[in-house]
Scaffold this motif. Structure first.
Motif, PDB file in Angstrom:
ATOM      1  N   GLY A 110       0.851  -1.195   0.000  1.00  0.00           N
ATOM      2  CA  GLY A 110       0.000   0.000   0.000  1.00  0.00           C
ATOM      3  C   GLY A 110       0.878   1.234   0.000  1.00  0.00           C
ATOM      4  O   GLY A 110       2.052   1.175   0.389  1.00  0.00           O
ATOM      5  N   ASP A 111       0.315   2.333  -0.463  1.00  0.00           N
ATOM      6  CA  ASP A 111       1.086   3.585  -0.478  1.00  0.00           C
ATOM      7  C   ASP A 111       1.133   4.190   0.914  1.00  0.00           C
ATOM      8  O   ASP A 111       0.115   4.247   1.608  1.00  0.00           O
ATOM      9  N   GLU A 112       2.315   4.679   1.274  1.00  0.00           N
ATOM     10  CA  GLU A 112       2.441   5.323   2.579  1.00  0.00           C
ATOM     11  C   GLU A 112       1.812   6.713   2.508  1.00  0.00           C
ATOM     12  O   GLU A 112       1.686   7.282   1.425  1.00  0.00           O
ATOM     13  N   TYR A 125       7.056  -3.986   4.569  1.00  0.00           N
ATOM     14  CA  TYR A 125       7.057  -4.290   3.133  1.00  0.00           C
ATOM     15  C   TYR A 125       6.147  -5.479   2.846  1.00  0.00           C
ATOM     16  O   TYR A 125       5.897  -6.312   3.727  1.00  0.00           O
ATOM     17  N   ALA A 126       5.741  -5.559   1.574  1.00  0.00           N
ATOM     18  CA  ALA A 126       4.785  -6.613   1.195  1.00  0.00           C
ATOM     19  C   ALA A 126       5.344  -8.018   1.434  1.00  0.00           C
ATOM     20  O   ALA A 126       4.578  -8.935   1.722  1.00  0.00           O
ATOM     21  N   ASN A 127       6.658  -8.205   1.314  1.00  0.00           N
ATOM     22  CA  ASN A 127       7.198  -9.564   1.518  1.00  0.00           C
ATOM     23  C   ASN A 127       6.909 -10.068   2.934  1.00  0.00           C
ATOM     24  O   ASN A 127       6.705 -11.262   3.156  1.00  0.00           O
ATOM     25  N   GLU A 128       6.837  -9.121   3.893  1.00  0.00           N
ATOM     26  CA  GLU A 128       6.526  -9.529   5.273  1.00  0.00           C
ATOM     27  C   GLU A 128       5.067  -9.976   5.376  1.00  0.00           C
ATOM     28  O   GLU A 128       4.737 -10.922   6.096  1.00  0.00           O
ATOM     29  N   ALA A 144       2.428  -7.527  -6.469  1.00  0.00           N
ATOM     30  CA  ALA A 144       2.561  -6.507  -7.516  1.00  0.00           C
ATOM     31  C   ALA A 144       3.973  -6.497  -8.091  1.00  0.00           C
ATOM     32  O   ALA A 144       4.956  -6.693  -7.366  1.00  0.00           O
ATOM     33  N   GLY A 145       4.050  -6.283  -9.416  1.00  0.00           N
ATOM     34  CA  GLY A 145       5.346  -6.123 -10.081  1.00  0.00           C
ATOM     35  C   GLY A 145       5.330  -4.838 -10.908  1.00  0.00           C
ATOM     36  O   GLY A 145       4.254  -4.391 -11.339  1.00  0.00           O
ATOM     37  N   TYR A 146       6.487  -4.276 -11.122  1.00  0.00           N
ATOM     38  CA  TYR A 146       6.584  -2.960 -11.762  1.00  0.00           C
ATOM     39  C   TYR A 146       7.549  -3.017 -12.943  1.00  0.00           C
ATOM     40  O   TYR A 146       8.776  -2.962 -12.760  1.00  0.00           O
ATOM     41  N   GLY A 149       9.943  -0.410 -12.777  1.00  0.00           N
ATOM     42  CA  GLY A 149      10.414  -0.169 -11.407  1.00  0.00           C
ATOM     43  C   GLY A 149       9.364   0.570 -10.599  1.00  0.00           C
ATOM     44  O   GLY A 149       8.628   1.402 -11.134  1.00  0.00           O
ATOM     45  N   HIS A 150       9.318   0.260  -9.303  1.00  0.00           N
ATOM     46  CA  HIS A 150       8.405   0.985  -8.413  1.00  0.00           C
ATOM     47  C   HIS A 150       8.878   2.431  -8.297  1.00  0.00           C
ATOM     48  O   HIS A 150      10.091   2.693  -8.311  1.00  0.00           O
ATOM     49  N   ILE A 151       7.941   3.332  -8.143  1.00  0.00           N
ATOM     50  CA  ILE A 151       8.267   4.772  -8.162  1.00  0.00           C
ATOM     51  C   ILE A 151       9.299   5.158  -7.087  1.00  0.00           C
ATOM     52  O   ILE A 151      10.087   6.091  -7.288  1.00  0.00           O
ATOM     53  N   GLN A 161      15.022  -7.319  -7.105  1.00  0.00           N
ATOM     54  CA  GLN A 161      15.528  -8.069  -5.941  1.00  0.00           C
ATOM     55  C   GLN A 161      14.478  -8.061  -4.832  1.00  0.00           C
ATOM     56  O   GLN A 161      14.275  -9.052  -4.135  1.00  0.00           O
ATOM     57  N   ASN A 162      13.779  -6.935  -4.688  1.00  0.00           N
ATOM     58  CA  ASN A 162      12.720  -6.866  -3.669  1.00  0.00           C
ATOM     59  C   ASN A 162      11.507  -7.709  -4.060  1.00  0.00           C
ATOM     60  O   ASN A 162      10.873  -8.323  -3.199  1.00  0.00           O
ATOM     61  N   LEU A 163      11.216  -7.756  -5.352  1.00  0.00           N
ATOM     62  CA  LEU A 163      10.137  -8.642  -5.827  1.00  0.00           C
ATOM     63  C   LEU A 163      10.474 -10.093  -5.476  1.00  0.00           C
ATOM     64  O   LEU A 163       9.610 -10.869  -5.044  1.00  0.00           O
ATOM     65  N   ILE A 175       1.287  -9.595 -10.639  1.00  0.00           N
ATOM     66  CA  ILE A 175       0.408  -8.766 -11.480  1.00  0.00           C
ATOM     67  C   ILE A 175       1.088  -7.405 -11.633  1.00  0.00           C
ATOM     68  O   ILE A 175       1.512  -6.795 -10.642  1.00  0.00           O
ATOM     69  N   THR A 176       1.204  -6.953 -12.877  1.00  0.00           N
ATOM     70  CA  THR A 176       1.983  -5.732 -13.072  1.00  0.00           C
ATOM     71  C   THR A 176       1.141  -4.472 -12.943  1.00  0.00           C
ATOM     72  O   THR A 176      -0.067  -4.484 -13.168  1.00  0.00           O
ATOM     73  N   GLN A 177       1.848  -3.435 -12.637  1.00  0.00           N
ATOM     74  CA  GLN A 177       1.309  -2.083 -12.730  1.00  0.00           C
ATOM     75  C   GLN A 177       1.035  -1.803 -14.215  1.00  0.00           C
ATOM     76  O   GLN A 177       1.621  -2.459 -15.094  1.00  0.00           O
ATOM     77  N   MET A 178       0.174  -0.841 -14.489  1.00  0.00           N
ATOM     78  CA  MET A 178      -0.110  -0.476 -15.889  1.00  0.00           C
ATOM     79  C   MET A 178       1.194  -0.109 -16.622  1.00  0.00           C
ATOM     80  O   MET A 178       2.146   0.387 -16.011  1.00  0.00           O
TER      81      MET A 178
END
Ligand code: FAD
Length: 290
Positions: A110-112, A125-128, A144-146, A149-151, A161-163, A175-178
Motif C-alpha cells: 500500500g502507499d504510505e 514491506y509486502a514480503n513480510e 505486484a510487479g513494476y 520499477g516501483h516509483i 531483488q525486492n520482488l 500482477i503488473t502495474q499499468m
C-alpha cells in the motif's frame, strides 16, 4: 480456483479489477458497479479483484463488495494492504475473508501517507505480509510487479531483488502495474527470467477512459508513455468520446500483441466501467483467442 491452478494453463486468462466507489452515500454508485460487473461476467473472467485502501481506509466497502461477489459465485481476489495496520487489524480482516471461503489474495504494502508520517506498524514491506499470509492462511497469493520499477525504488534491478523476496516468501503470481509499451514488459520478463523467477506474470492493462484520470494515475507511478500515445492524447484529450475510443483501440492493440506472445494473463483495470473493457474483449474476439 486457486491462482496457481488458473495460471498453470496454456492460455491467456482475463481478469478485471474494480474498486469500492468513494462517497457513495445513497448506494447508487455501488449499484451501478454491480450492473457493470454483470456485463463483465459474460466474458468468464478468471477472477475479479477488489482494491483495498492503504491502512484499511475503505475496509468495510471493500469487504462488502468482495462478499457480494462471492455470493454471486464469482472467483474474487481481494487486495490486501499492510502499511499502517497492526497485526490485530490484519488478523481481524483475514478472519473475515477466511469465513467467506476466499481462495486468493493480492498482498500489497500500500502507499504510505504523503505527509511524511511514517506509519508502518507491524509490517513494513509486502514480503513480510506474504510471509505472514503463508503462515496464517491457505490463500494462493498474488503480488505486484513494476515493469519500469516501483516509483520509490532506486532502480529496476533493486526493485526486482525486492520482488524476489515476495516470491521467495511464497507468492504464486505477479500482477503488473499499468504500462503502455509492451516492450517494457517483455524486457522486464527477460530480466525476471535471468533471475530464475518462474512465477507467471500477469499484464496489468489500463484502458484510458479519461485524460484527467490518466494524468492523476501517472503521478503515482513510474510509467513511460510512448510517442504514439502522447501524440494521440494531445489530439483527443479535449473530447471525452474521442479519448475513450482511442483508449479502447490502444488497449486492444496492446492486448492483441500480449496474446500473440502467450502472456498467461491480462488484468484489466476497469475503473469500474464495463464499456471499455467489454469493447476491448469484443475487438479481440476474446473467446476465439484463448
Ligand atoms: P513492496 O513490494 O513492499 O514495495 C514497495 C517499495 O519498497 C518498492 O520500492 C520496493 O522496491 C521496496 N521494497 C520492497 N521490499 C523491500 C524490502 N524488504 N527491503 C527494502 N525495500 C523493499 N494500493 C492500494 O493501496 N490498494 C490496492 O488495492 C492496490 N492495488 C494494486 C494492484 C496492483 C496490481 C498494483 C501493481 C499496485 C496496487 N496498489 C494498491 C499500489 C501499491 O500498494 C503501491 O504501489 C505501493 O507503493 C507498493 O506496494 P507493493 O506491494 O508493491 O510494495
Amino acid at each position: 480456483m486457486k491462482l496457481r491452478d488458473i495460471y498453470s494453463k496454456n492460455k491467456t486468462n482475463i481478469s478485471f479489477e474494480v474498486f469500492p466507489p468513494k462517497d457513495d452515500f445513497d448506494g447508487n454508485k455501488t449499484d451501478k458497479l454491480f450492473e457493470d460487473i454483470m456485463i463483465l461476467k459474460k466474458y468468464n473472467p478468471a477472477l475479479i479483484s477488489v482494491t483495498y485502501g492503504a491502512g484499511g481506509s475503505n475496509k468495510d466497502n471493500s469487504y462488502n463488495i468482495v462478499k457480494s461477489l462471492v455470493e454471486q459465485n464469482i472467483n474474487v481476489m481481494p487486495h490486501f494492504t499492510c502499511v499502517c495496520s497492526s497485526k490485530e487489524q490484519i488478523d481481524s480482516y483475514l478472519n473475515d475473508l477466511i469465513k467467506l471461503n476466499i481462495e486468493n489474495i493480492l498482498a500489497l504494502r500500500g502507499d504510505e501517507p504523503q505527509n511524511n508520517d511514517i506509519c508502518y506498524l507491524d509490517f513494513r514491506y509486502a514480503n513480510e505480509l506474504v510471509e505472514y499470509l503463508k503462515l496464517k492462511t491457505d490463500f494462493s497469493i498474488a503480488v505486484a510487479g513494476y515493469p519500469e520499477g516501483h516509483i520509490l525504488a532506486p532502480d529496476l534491478k533493486t526493485d526486482i531483488q525486492n520482488l524476489k523476496k515476495k516470491l521467495k516468501a511464497g507468492a504464486d503470481i505477479i500482477i503488473t502495474q499499468m504500462f503502455f509499451d509492451n516492450d517494457k514488459l517483455y524486457k522486464y520478463m527477460d530480466l525476471l527470467e535471468k533471475e530464475n523467477i518462474t512465477q507467471p506474470v500477469i499484464a496489468g492493462i489500463l484502458p484510458i477512459i479519461s485524460y484527467k484520470q490518466l494524468e492523476k494515475m501517472l503521478t503515482l507511478a513510474k510509467v513511460t508513455l510512448p510517442k504514439k500515445l502522447t501524440d494521440s492524447l494531445e489530439k483527443y484529450k479535449d473530447n471525452k468520446d474521442d479519448i475513450k475510443n482511442f483508449g479502447i483501440d490502444f488497449a486492444t492493440e496492446q492486448c492483441q500483441n500480449l496474446i500473440e506472445n502467450n502472456i498467461k494473463g491480462i488484468h484489466l483495470y476497469t475503473l469500474n466501467k464495463a464499456y471499455s473493457s467489454s469493447k476491448i474483449l469484443e475487438n479481440l474476439n476474446y473467446e476465439a483467442c484463448i
